[in-house]
Design a protein around this motif. Sequence first.
Motif, PDB file in Angstrom:
ATOM      1  N   LEU A  44       0.547   6.953   0.825  1.00  0.00           N
ATOM      2  CA  LEU A  44       1.062   5.822   0.067  1.00  0.00           C
ATOM      3  C   LEU A  44      -0.018   4.991  -0.485  1.00  0.00           C
ATOM      4  CD1 LEU A  44       3.469   4.198   2.641  1.00  0.00           C
ATOM      5  CD2 LEU A  44       4.402   5.601   0.864  1.00  0.00           C
ATOM      6  N   ALA A  45      -0.210   4.362  -1.587  1.00  0.00           N
ATOM      7  CA  ALA A  45      -1.252   3.592  -2.309  1.00  0.00           C
ATOM      8  C   ALA A  45      -0.874   2.201  -2.783  1.00  0.00           C
ATOM      9  CB  ALA A  45      -1.818   4.575  -3.049  1.00  0.00           C
ATOM     10  N   PHE A  46      -1.392   1.302  -2.564  1.00  0.00           N
ATOM     11  CA  PHE A  46      -1.078  -0.074  -3.125  1.00  0.00           C
ATOM     12  C   PHE A  46      -1.977  -0.500  -4.001  1.00  0.00           C
ATOM     13  CE2 PHE A  46       1.181   0.381   1.014  1.00  0.00           C
ATOM     14  CZ  PHE A  46       2.257  -0.284   0.875  1.00  0.00           C
ATOM     15  N   THR A  47      -1.268  -1.262  -5.096  1.00  0.00           N
ATOM     16  CA  THR A  47      -2.299  -2.104  -6.048  1.00  0.00           C
ATOM     17  C   THR A  47      -2.139  -3.646  -5.674  1.00  0.00           C
ATOM     18  OG1 THR A  47      -0.104  -2.502  -7.387  1.00  0.00           O
ATOM     19  CG2 THR A  47      -1.425  -0.323  -7.743  1.00  0.00           C
ATOM     20  N   THR A  48      -2.558  -4.321  -6.446  1.00  0.00           N
ATOM     21  CA  THR A  48      -2.290  -5.774  -6.614  1.00  0.00           C
ATOM     22  C   THR A  48      -1.384  -6.499  -7.407  1.00  0.00           C
ATOM     23  OG1 THR A  48      -4.210  -6.030  -7.978  1.00  0.00           O
ATOM     24  CG2 THR A  48      -4.500  -6.125  -5.788  1.00  0.00           C
ATOM     25  N   GLU A  49      -0.701  -5.196  -8.121  1.00  0.00           N
ATOM     26  CA  GLU A  49       0.504  -5.786  -9.006  1.00  0.00           C
ATOM     27  C   GLU A  49       1.564  -6.619  -8.204  1.00  0.00           C
ATOM     28  OE1 GLU A  49       1.014  -5.473 -12.608  1.00  0.00           O
ATOM     29  OE2 GLU A  49      -1.292  -4.823 -12.378  1.00  0.00           O
ATOM     30  N   LEU A  59       3.440  -8.098   1.984  1.00  0.00           N
ATOM     31  CA  LEU A  59       2.561  -9.428   1.636  1.00  0.00           C
ATOM     32  C   LEU A  59       1.199  -8.951   1.741  1.00  0.00           C
ATOM     33  CD1 LEU A  59       4.522 -11.751   4.101  1.00  0.00           C
ATOM     34  CD2 LEU A  59       4.905 -11.375   1.577  1.00  0.00           C
ATOM     35  N   MET A  60       0.285  -9.565   0.911  1.00  0.00           N
ATOM     36  CA  MET A  60      -1.030  -9.256   0.841  1.00  0.00           C
ATOM     37  C   MET A  60      -1.810 -10.565   0.945  1.00  0.00           C
ATOM     38  SD  MET A  60      -3.038  -7.998  -2.848  1.00  0.00           S
ATOM     39  CE  MET A  60      -2.471  -9.410  -3.742  1.00  0.00           C
ATOM     40  N   TYR A  61      -2.720 -10.656   1.973  1.00  0.00           N
ATOM     41  CA  TYR A  61      -3.571 -11.723   2.376  1.00  0.00           C
ATOM     42  C   TYR A  61      -4.928 -11.138   2.142  1.00  0.00           C
ATOM     43  CZ  TYR A  61       0.410 -13.880   4.744  1.00  0.00           C
ATOM     44  OH  TYR A  61       1.383 -14.512   5.173  1.00  0.00           O
ATOM     45  N   HIS A  62      -5.857 -12.075   2.314  1.00  0.00           N
ATOM     46  CA  HIS A  62      -7.479 -11.575   2.263  1.00  0.00           C
ATOM     47  C   HIS A  62      -8.392 -12.289   3.102  1.00  0.00           C
ATOM     48  CE1 HIS A  62      -6.258  -9.979  -1.883  1.00  0.00           C
ATOM     49  NE2 HIS A  62      -7.491  -9.215  -1.567  1.00  0.00           N
ATOM     50  N   PHE A  63      -8.312 -13.643   3.111  1.00  0.00           N
ATOM     51  CA  PHE A  63      -9.222 -14.354   3.897  1.00  0.00           C
ATOM     52  C   PHE A  63      -8.521 -15.700   4.703  1.00  0.00           C
ATOM     53  CE2 PHE A  63     -11.395 -13.064  -0.022  1.00  0.00           C
ATOM     54  CZ  PHE A  63     -12.280 -12.043   0.482  1.00  0.00           C
ATOM     55  N   LEU A 115       2.268   1.060  -5.813  1.00  0.00           N
ATOM     56  CA  LEU A 115       3.085   0.302  -5.239  1.00  0.00           C
ATOM     57  C   LEU A 115       2.649  -1.077  -5.101  1.00  0.00           C
ATOM     58  CD1 LEU A 115       4.036   2.397  -1.785  1.00  0.00           C
ATOM     59  CD2 LEU A 115       5.152   1.975  -4.021  1.00  0.00           C
ATOM     60  N   PRO A 116       3.784  -2.119  -5.609  1.00  0.00           N
ATOM     61  CA  PRO A 116       3.217  -3.450  -5.842  1.00  0.00           C
ATOM     62  C   PRO A 116       3.277  -4.156  -4.322  1.00  0.00           C
ATOM     63  CG  PRO A 116       5.343  -3.197  -6.446  1.00  0.00           C
ATOM     64  CD  PRO A 116       4.890  -1.920  -6.041  1.00  0.00           C
ATOM     65  N   TYR A 154      -3.602   3.797   1.247  1.00  0.00           N
ATOM     66  CA  TYR A 154      -4.768   3.518   0.643  1.00  0.00           C
ATOM     67  C   TYR A 154      -4.445   2.241  -0.021  1.00  0.00           C
ATOM     68  CZ  TYR A 154      -8.978   4.386  -2.364  1.00  0.00           C
ATOM     69  OH  TYR A 154     -10.328   4.391  -2.720  1.00  0.00           O
ATOM     70  N   CYS A 155      -5.359   1.230  -0.207  1.00  0.00           N
ATOM     71  CA  CYS A 155      -5.492   0.462  -1.000  1.00  0.00           C
ATOM     72  C   CYS A 155      -6.623   0.182  -2.155  1.00  0.00           C
ATOM     73  CB  CYS A 155      -5.453  -1.154  -0.226  1.00  0.00           C
ATOM     74  SG  CYS A 155      -5.783  -2.558  -1.257  1.00  0.00           S
ATOM     75  N   TYR A 156      -6.201   0.313  -3.494  1.00  0.00           N
ATOM     76  CA  TYR A 156      -7.182   0.506  -4.685  1.00  0.00           C
ATOM     77  C   TYR A 156      -8.147  -0.408  -4.529  1.00  0.00           C
ATOM     78  CZ  TYR A 156      -3.895   4.041  -6.522  1.00  0.00           C
ATOM     79  OH  TYR A 156      -3.337   5.147  -6.483  1.00  0.00           O
ATOM     80  N   PRO A 157      -9.446  -0.273  -4.589  1.00  0.00           N
ATOM     81  CA  PRO A 157     -10.349  -1.368  -4.870  1.00  0.00           C
ATOM     82  C   PRO A 157      -9.896  -2.204  -6.076  1.00  0.00           C
ATOM     83  CG  PRO A 157     -11.497   0.612  -4.338  1.00  0.00           C
ATOM     84  CD  PRO A 157     -10.158   1.174  -4.698  1.00  0.00           C
TER      85      PRO A 157
END
Length: 449
Positions: A412-417, A232-236, A430-431, A390-393
């Motif tokens: 491991l590195a995550f995208t926003t896909e 799961l991807m959250y921001h604010f 990784l999505p 890592y999470c790509y800018p």
Amino acid sequence: MTMSSMPTSRKRNNNSRRTKILVSILGFLCLSVALSSCSRTPKNNADQLNDASSAVLMSSLNDEQLAHVKECNGRRVSSEQPVDLMIMQDGKLQPFAILQPGQLVQLKEISDQELITSSYLPLDRMDQEGGAQVLIDALQVTPSGSWLNPTNHLLEKDFAVKLKAGTRMKNDWDEMILTTSTEQTWLVYAEKEAAYGVELQGRIVWVDKNQAVETLERPGTAETAATSLPVLMYHFFYSEADGQSRDNVNDVEVEEFREQLQALQDRGYVALTMREVEMMMKGWAEVPEKAVAITIDDGDPTVYQYAYPVLKDFGYNATLFLITGWMNPQLPYEFFQMREDGLELQSHSFLMHQGGCKAGHGGRLLCVDSEEGVKDTRQSLDYVDGGFVYCYPFGDVNDHAVEILKEAGVQLAFTTEYGKIKPGMDLFRLPRIRVTGGAGLDRFIKSVE
């Protein structure tokens, strides 16, 4: 934690038929203090130690000693010197292991009545077969800051290992935690090429395979293993009760966030650490079918203000991806506190989260010089102290960026896909599943399930 009988031997042959016989996790462990592989020589032999420690057990503590023991009770503790771990057998203290300098152990909280008679405190989640507790002399340790107890979510393997005397147990950074001195049987939760992962107080520690006398067949867990995992991807975050409103889809109202975590908990979901995600994706271990990973990008102040208290209430793990070059030279107190309470800190770059490239949003990692990119990435990993994810800018990635991360040591590195992660995927692309504020609980649950 004990089982009713020992497993049968298969003499390190993982391909033989596995009979379903129960196993003790640790068995009785009577470990010698005189461990040649440890970093010190004990002052006393077992009899001398028994005489000295029995006096402590039978006599009341003075006020100063009692105050220190109470301060340690139920806390995580460590020492700058090696410390004996003991078990009580037949009314006598027996050596169990030697805890190495700087290594933390979690103590079980006991009553005030028990505290006044002994400086020895029990370790949490370390009871042995027959009810024997692992003990430590609180007068030899000091309490550390608070920390959510680590919880191992990995599924048990269908074999155990009998370890040699003198086996060293190490953490993910190859630091020794303790050393054994008698043959012991441990359940296995993870396996990589040269090491087995066993559980110590809810965390996975590693032992070299060449330290195993034999492998022992046992029934595997009946729980279904996950074949994919929603990250799961959250921001604010914001609070309507504080008069705030949503600015964009990345804003999640704090009570909406609480409702989402409650729904996950009600359905039996666990929240994995990034180490557990790594072990699943590399094929070292299996995780429950009902599992998620929670990530929060950017390190916005609203994470500490709103999301952190909710995560703490539910005891859920989460990973904060920080743009470390935008922060103070030293980790701000708020992030230190969140880390102490079990939230992971990982990299969202040092100073790559800005324009400078033509493609996509313009995350600089896509086109920056390789040497600069590796330096930036390593700076960010060092800042979060042991980072490996890592999470790509802006979620932007290309082959150049991937090569930079590999050279910098990222695992491991995550995208926003959009999508779930599955073993066999590219570990550097990784999505995730973006959680959209105001989308409703039904949509949230559907995206997870």
